[in-house]
Design a protein around this motif. Structure first.
Motif, PDB file in Angstrom:
ATOM      1  N   LEU A  91       0.722  -1.105  -0.072  1.00 44.57           N
ATOM      2  CA  LEU A  91       0.143   0.121   0.099  1.00 44.57           C
ATOM      3  C   LEU A  91       0.814   1.081   0.060  1.00 44.57           C
ATOM      4  O   LEU A  91       1.805   1.154   0.702  1.00 44.57           O
ATOM      5  CB  LEU A  91      -1.103  -0.086   1.353  1.00 44.57           C
ATOM      6  CG  LEU A  91      -1.697   1.230   1.527  1.00 44.57           C
ATOM      7  CD1 LEU A  91      -2.943   1.364   0.453  1.00 44.57           C
ATOM      8  CD2 LEU A  91      -2.452   1.136   2.908  1.00 44.57           C
ATOM      9  N   GLY A  92       0.358   2.056  -0.808  1.00 47.31           N
ATOM     10  CA  GLY A  92       1.157   3.507  -0.827  1.00 47.31           C
ATOM     11  C   GLY A  92       0.231   4.352  -0.090  1.00 47.31           C
ATOM     12  O   GLY A  92      -0.992   4.513  -0.268  1.00 47.31           O
ATOM     13  N   ILE A  93       0.721   5.583   0.515  1.00 46.05           N
ATOM     14  CA  ILE A  93       0.047   6.674   1.203  1.00 46.05           C
ATOM     15  C   ILE A  93       0.973   7.924   0.709  1.00 46.05           C
ATOM     16  O   ILE A  93       2.036   7.985   0.730  1.00 46.05           O
ATOM     17  CB  ILE A  93      -0.146   6.618   2.714  1.00 46.05           C
ATOM     18  CG1 ILE A  93       1.359   6.442   3.329  1.00 46.05           C
ATOM     19  CG2 ILE A  93      -0.931   5.480   2.876  1.00 46.05           C
ATOM     20  CD1 ILE A  93       1.251   6.724   4.615  1.00 46.05           C
ATOM     21  N   THR A  99      -3.193  14.017  -6.709  1.00 48.11           N
ATOM     22  CA  THR A  99      -2.267  13.905  -8.295  1.00 48.11           C
ATOM     23  C   THR A  99      -1.617  12.600  -8.008  1.00 48.11           C
ATOM     24  O   THR A  99      -1.820  11.728  -8.770  1.00 48.11           O
ATOM     25  CB  THR A  99      -1.739  14.878  -8.722  1.00 48.11           C
ATOM     26  OG1 THR A  99      -2.568  16.037  -8.756  1.00 48.11           O
ATOM     27  CG2 THR A  99      -1.217  14.599 -10.041  1.00 48.11           C
ATOM     28  N   ALA A 100      -0.806  12.534  -7.128  1.00 46.95           N
ATOM     29  CA  ALA A 100       0.107  11.362  -6.890  1.00 46.95           C
ATOM     30  C   ALA A 100      -0.442  10.076  -6.703  1.00 46.95           C
ATOM     31  O   ALA A 100      -0.207   9.146  -7.278  1.00 46.95           O
ATOM     32  CB  ALA A 100       1.327  11.603  -5.503  1.00 46.95           C
ATOM     33  N   VAL A 101      -1.508  10.244  -5.628  1.00 49.11           N
ATOM     34  CA  VAL A 101      -2.441   8.793  -5.633  1.00 49.11           C
ATOM     35  C   VAL A 101      -3.096   8.451  -6.882  1.00 49.11           C
ATOM     36  O   VAL A 101      -3.279   7.126  -7.069  1.00 49.11           O
ATOM     37  CB  VAL A 101      -3.334   9.080  -4.285  1.00 49.11           C
ATOM     38  CG1 VAL A 101      -4.321   7.877  -4.284  1.00 49.11           C
ATOM     39  CG2 VAL A 101      -2.489   9.285  -3.065  1.00 49.11           C
ATOM     40  N   ASP A 113      -2.123  10.166  10.200  1.00 46.16           N
ATOM     41  CA  ASP A 113      -3.370   9.779  10.077  1.00 46.16           C
ATOM     42  C   ASP A 113      -3.562   8.344  10.485  1.00 46.16           C
ATOM     43  O   ASP A 113      -2.640   7.483  10.369  1.00 46.16           O
ATOM     44  CB  ASP A 113      -4.154   9.900   8.693  1.00 46.16           C
ATOM     45  CG  ASP A 113      -4.173  11.343   8.272  1.00 46.16           C
ATOM     46  OD1 ASP A 113      -3.927  12.266   9.031  1.00 46.16           O
ATOM     47  OD2 ASP A 113      -4.150  11.742   7.097  1.00 46.16           O
ATOM     48  N   PRO A 114      -4.672   7.882  11.044  1.00 47.51           N
ATOM     49  CA  PRO A 114      -5.012   6.450  11.131  1.00 47.51           C
ATOM     50  C   PRO A 114      -4.752   5.666   9.725  1.00 47.51           C
ATOM     51  O   PRO A 114      -5.274   6.338   8.891  1.00 47.51           O
ATOM     52  CB  PRO A 114      -6.467   6.390  11.576  1.00 47.51           C
ATOM     53  CG  PRO A 114      -6.723   7.860  12.170  1.00 47.51           C
ATOM     54  CD  PRO A 114      -5.844   8.958  11.512  1.00 47.51           C
ATOM     55  N   LEU A 115      -4.179   4.478   9.715  1.00 45.65           N
ATOM     56  CA  LEU A 115      -3.991   3.846   8.709  1.00 45.65           C
ATOM     57  C   LEU A 115      -4.375   2.551   8.524  1.00 45.65           C
ATOM     58  O   LEU A 115      -4.191   1.757  10.017  1.00 45.65           O
ATOM     59  CB  LEU A 115      -2.412   4.022   8.531  1.00 45.65           C
ATOM     60  CG  LEU A 115      -1.662   5.263   8.009  1.00 45.65           C
ATOM     61  CD1 LEU A 115      -0.209   5.148   7.927  1.00 45.65           C
ATOM     62  CD2 LEU A 115      -2.360   5.791   6.729  1.00 45.65           C
ATOM     63  N   PRO A 116      -4.823   1.570   7.544  1.00 45.79           N
ATOM     64  CA  PRO A 116      -4.782   0.481   7.657  1.00 45.79           C
ATOM     65  C   PRO A 116      -3.638  -0.500   8.192  1.00 45.79           C
ATOM     66  O   PRO A 116      -2.415  -0.200   8.043  1.00 45.79           O
ATOM     67  CB  PRO A 116      -5.274  -0.163   6.138  1.00 45.79           C
ATOM     68  CG  PRO A 116      -5.444   1.113   5.490  1.00 45.79           C
ATOM     69  CD  PRO A 116      -4.633   2.212   6.210  1.00 45.79           C
ATOM     70  N   ALA A 123      -3.252   2.732  -3.575  1.00 45.61           N
ATOM     71  CA  ALA A 123      -2.873   3.882  -2.769  1.00 45.61           C
ATOM     72  C   ALA A 123      -3.783   4.623  -1.950  1.00 45.61           C
ATOM     73  O   ALA A 123      -5.072   4.535  -2.594  1.00 45.61           O
ATOM     74  CB  ALA A 123      -1.792   4.834  -3.567  1.00 45.61           C
ATOM     75  N   LEU A 124      -3.715   5.301  -0.906  1.00 46.49           N
ATOM     76  CA  LEU A 124      -4.692   5.866  -0.328  1.00 46.49           C
ATOM     77  C   LEU A 124      -4.059   7.448  -0.170  1.00 46.49           C
ATOM     78  O   LEU A 124      -2.889   7.901   0.206  1.00 46.49           O
ATOM     79  CB  LEU A 124      -4.995   5.342   0.884  1.00 46.49           C
ATOM     80  CG  LEU A 124      -5.602   4.157   0.996  1.00 46.49           C
ATOM     81  CD1 LEU A 124      -5.601   3.566   2.396  1.00 46.49           C
ATOM     82  CD2 LEU A 124      -6.958   4.055   0.455  1.00 46.49           C
ATOM     83  N   ARG A 125      -5.019   8.512  -0.120  1.00 47.11           N
ATOM     84  CA  ARG A 125      -4.535   9.689   0.159  1.00 47.11           C
ATOM     85  C   ARG A 125      -4.660  10.094   1.600  1.00 47.11           C
ATOM     86  O   ARG A 125      -5.468  10.434   2.267  1.00 47.11           O
ATOM     87  CB  ARG A 125      -5.560  10.921  -0.497  1.00 47.11           C
ATOM     88  CG  ARG A 125      -5.008  12.384  -0.379  1.00 47.11           C
ATOM     89  CD  ARG A 125      -5.922  13.194  -0.938  1.00 47.11           C
ATOM     90  NE  ARG A 125      -5.402  14.507  -0.980  1.00 47.11           N
ATOM     91  CZ  ARG A 125      -6.232  15.640  -1.101  1.00 47.11           C
ATOM     92  NH1 ARG A 125      -7.397  15.589  -1.620  1.00 47.11           N
ATOM     93  NH2 ARG A 125      -5.633  16.867  -0.990  1.00 47.11           N
TER      94      ARG A 125
END
Length: 250
Positions: free
Chosen positions: A83-85, A90-92, A109-112, A102-104
């Protein structure tokens, strides 16, 4: 590459450069000093140096500040859980379009899957996120599984700097993005910060003129105290790996 959403995501020159796939693009300090950003490499496929780093990854991989996604796309193509954050919309979008997940999000922040990632990547200078390396290292430790692996790309010089920067395009008409805190760390500085935060050095190497450090978070059985000693090089010798044994390729 990323930092707080309000600052970096508002940096229109960054989004413009990613859409074009090229710079010139820079981080500019208040004194006018410019650090070039390698947009063309970020928007290309993973290169041999990147692939060598990815070969060393263990388990599931979280790419912090994934940018346009070359690393998450490469790992996804290998069938890896990744996973990318990034705080840049635009990047996501670019990362997803080329086959990555990927997630913005900001790293803060809370993340998976917090506490369950096998490897966290801080590539392309992202060890500077937030301008506070100790806070970033502590946050990454929360994201990794016990004994998990952090691979960070460091500056190719011996530096330990905290600055306010803006993203700027000095050629075209794009105005600068908002100022945000950033840090630049060479390998010695990162190892010092990591030791104080309780990490264990797992290797360091130089490839293609780029410098990398691998660190281990504390295992579940480790004490809360930081290790008493960690091998730290006194100076950065470009293109000469240290004597420490790097994390083996997987």
């Amino acid at each position: 590459m990323t930092t707080t959403p309000a600052a970096w995501a508002a940096a229109d020159p960054y989004a413009t450069a990613l859409r074009a796939g090229r710079g010139p693009l820079f981080l500019r300090r208040a004194d006018g000093w410019l650090l070039p950003l390698d947009v063309e490499r970020w928007c290309a496929h993973a290169d041999p140096v990147d692939r060598d780093v990815l070969d060393r990854c263990e388990g599931s991989v979280l790419d912090v500040g994934c940018g346009p996604g070359r690393l998450v796309a490469e790992l996804a193509a290998r069938g890896r859980t990744v996973l990318g954050i990034d705080v840049s919309e635009t990047a996501v979008h670019h990362a997803v379009r080329i086959g990555g997940r990927a997630l913005r999000r900001s790293v803060f922040d809370p993340l998976p899957c917090e506490g369950r990632w096998g490897t966290v990547l801080l590539m392309d200078g992202n060890v500077g996120i937030g301008g506070d390396p100790r806070a970033l290292l502590n946050r990454v430790a929360e994201l990794l599984s016990p004994g998990g692996l952090l691979i960070a790309e460091t500056a190719p010089v011996d530096i330990d700097e905290r600055v306010e920067v803006q993203v700027v395009d000095v050629i075209h008409s794009c105005g600068p993005g908002g100022a945000f805190p950033w840090a630049r760390l060479g390998t010695p500085a990162l190892l010092r910060q990591a030791r104080r935060a309780g990490w264990r050095a797992a290797g360091q190497w130089v490839a293609g003129g780029r410098c990398f450090v691998a660190l281990r978070s504390r295992s579940a059985s480790s004490s809360a105290a930081a290790p008493k000693s960690t091998a730290v090089i006194s100076s950065q010798r470009a293109r000469k790996p240290s004597g420490e044994r790097p994390v083996p390729r997987r």
